[in-house]
Design a protein around this motif. Sequence first.
Motif, mmCIF file in Angstrom:
data_model
loop_
_atom_site.group_PDB
_atom_site.id
_atom_site.type_symbol
_atom_site.label_atom_id
_atom_site.label_comp_id
_atom_site.label_asym_id
_atom_site.label_seq_id
_atom_site.Cartn_x
_atom_site.Cartn_y
_atom_site.Cartn_z
ATOM 1 N N ILE B 39 32.871 35.397 30.256
ATOM 2 C CA ILE B 39 32.129 35.442 31.509
ATOM 3 C C ILE B 39 30.727 35.978 31.233
ATOM 4 N N GLY B 40 29.751 35.441 31.927
ATOM 5 C CA GLY B 40 28.386 35.929 31.787
ATOM 6 C C GLY B 40 28.248 37.339 32.355
ATOM 7 N N ARG B 41 27.392 38.131 31.738
ATOM 8 C CA ARG B 41 27.274 39.529 32.156
ATOM 9 C C ARG B 41 26.823 39.694 33.597
ATOM 10 N N PRO B 42 25.840 38.956 34.057
ATOM 11 C CA PRO B 42 25.439 39.145 35.452
ATOM 12 C C PRO B 42 26.568 38.819 36.428
ATOM 13 N N ILE B 43 27.338 37.794 36.116
ATOM 14 C CA ILE B 43 28.441 37.432 37.023
ATOM 15 C C ILE B 43 29.517 38.504 36.982
ATOM 16 N N LEU B 44 29.804 39.011 35.781
ATOM 17 C CA LEU B 44 30.811 40.067 35.680
ATOM 18 C C LEU B 44 30.377 41.289 36.486
ATOM 19 N N THR B 45 29.114 41.669 36.346
ATOM 20 C CA THR B 45 28.585 42.794 37.124
ATOM 21 C C THR B 45 28.854 42.580 38.613
ATOM 22 N N ALA B 46 28.517 41.386 39.087
ATOM 23 C CA ALA B 46 28.684 41.090 40.506
ATOM 24 C C ALA B 46 30.150 41.155 40.918
ATOM 25 N N ARG B 47 31.047 40.570 40.080
ATOM 26 C CA ARG B 47 32.467 40.539 40.427
ATOM 27 C C ARG B 47 33.075 41.935 40.446
ATOM 28 N N LEU B 48 32.738 42.731 39.436
ATOM 29 C CA LEU B 48 33.297 44.079 39.384
ATOM 30 C C LEU B 48 32.827 44.894 40.590
ATOM 31 N N ARG B 49 31.570 44.760 40.929
ATOM 32 C CA ARG B 49 31.053 45.491 42.084
ATOM 33 C C ARG B 49 31.787 45.085 43.361
ATOM 34 N N LYS B 50 32.003 43.797 43.502
ATOM 35 C CA LYS B 50 32.693 43.278 44.677
ATOM 36 C C LYS B 50 34.128 43.814 44.730
ATOM 37 N N LEU B 51 34.798 43.803 43.565
ATOM 38 C CA LEU B 51 36.186 44.256 43.520
ATOM 39 C C LEU B 51 36.282 45.760 43.783
ATOM 40 N N VAL B 52 35.310 46.518 43.275
ATOM 41 C CA VAL B 52 35.298 47.957 43.534
ATOM 42 C C VAL B 52 35.028 48.206 45.016
ATOM 43 N N ALA B 53 34.044 47.501 45.564
ATOM 44 C CA ALA B 53 33.709 47.667 46.983
ATOM 45 C C ALA B 53 34.896 47.330 47.874
ATOM 46 N N ALA B 54 35.683 46.326 47.449
ATOM 47 C CA ALA B 54 36.829 45.902 48.253
ATOM 48 C C ALA B 54 38.062 46.764 48.003
ATOM 49 N N GLY B 55 37.969 47.687 47.025
ATOM 50 C CA GLY B 55 39.094 48.592 46.771
ATOM 51 C C GLY B 55 40.186 48.009 45.896
ATOM 52 N N LEU B 56 39.926 46.927 45.183
ATOM 53 C CA LEU B 56 40.941 46.365 44.281
ATOM 54 C C LEU B 56 40.859 46.987 42.887
ATOM 55 N N MET B 57 39.666 47.466 42.546
ATOM 56 C CA MET B 57 39.514 48.137 41.259
ATOM 57 C C MET B 57 38.717 49.410 41.501
ATOM 58 N N GLU B 58 38.832 50.332 40.545
ATOM 59 C CA GLU B 58 37.951 51.485 40.632
ATOM 60 C C GLU B 58 37.239 51.708 39.317
ATOM 61 N N ARG B 59 36.049 52.272 39.447
ATOM 62 C CA ARG B 59 35.171 52.498 38.307
ATOM 63 C C ARG B 59 35.344 53.954 37.933
ATOM 64 N N VAL B 60 35.997 54.187 36.774
ATOM 65 C CA VAL B 60 36.304 55.569 36.397
ATOM 66 C C VAL B 60 35.617 55.906 35.066
ATOM 67 N N PRO B 61 35.020 57.112 34.995
ATOM 68 C CA PRO B 61 34.374 57.517 33.750
ATOM 69 C C PRO B 61 35.429 57.783 32.687
#
Lengths: 140, 140
Positions: B39-61
């Motif tokens: 997957i292209g990096r810009p698209i991945l960035t967008a998808r991950l952000r969308k999934l985090v915003a929707a509560g399907l994934m979380e961004r953890v340090p």
Amino acid sequence: MSTIERTLALVGDRWTILVLRAAFRGIHRFDDFCADLGIGRPILTARLRKLVAAGLMERVPYQHHPPRYEYRLTPKGTALSPAIVALVRWGDENMSTTPPTTRLVHAPCGTELEQGFWCKTCAVRFGPTAIRGVPDAAQA
Amino acid sequence: MSTIERTLALVGDRWTILVLRAAFRGIHRFDDFCADLGIGRPILTARLRKLVAAGLMERVPYQHHPPRYEYRLTPKGTALSPAIVALVRWGDENMSTTPPTTRLVHAPCGTELEQGFWCKTCAVRFGPTAIRGVPDAAQA
DNA sequence: CAGACTAAGTTCTGTTTTGATACTTACTTT
DNA sequence: AAAGTAAGTATCAAAACAGAACTTAGTCTG
């Protein structure tokens, strides 16, 4: 390109699943798809063509005088229903703002259906956490 | 916009399901998603952000010194697995050019899983043709 | 028999989304 | 000091989408 990638290249867009679901609900004609889904005509044309080419739907004439066609699910298209049902149910449980207006039930008795995984060896139903992916040794 | 439309607006594209599936397979880091999926990096960035915003994934340090984050499925994201499994299996049965390389099995015993609908009243498993959609009377 | 209607598309046009490649930032390792 | 690593961002051309109007072939209405 892997199988799942090809699968998503086919059904992975905002409309295709909606078109298939409409067909499950008994919608078969061009204008009815447009009205029911609010899909634009050019996009519907493209989706139907793709689905027919992929063998998920077929274009069948329903009258000859002015030749008119409708679109019906093939067995291959019908086989996608577990995925569509799973998506609808996940949506109802996780994305709905209002209570769902339709329940999916077991036709003979009217009980709301449950969906799950089944192990025929253990004869148990189980959830997603008990799934494991294993490399398939039976390769040519 | 109906629930299923909102659901597809979230996961109905060529990449989102693939990203979630990669997460199921234990992939959690940005570059690993890129490499695994192509997957292209810009698209991945967008998808991950969308999934985090929707509560399907979380961004953890996962480390602090150079702050680095990974992406993990939430229960809401995990709940989508029946849909993903159904899609993968349909693909394996209907879209594959080569035999599948991975089988999904019941973890405790290793038997390939089956997926289906269940009626708890009749205590039977059944297929898509026995499903009916009924208007839900229990509305406010 | 002229005019309106119907179903299933197609054409046209402008806006969004993609996809590829390169660049950035803040550290760490050699 | 130079190279490497992880997680992005920037840029830009190509493709996909969305809406409105138009087309075609035949049917119904007055």
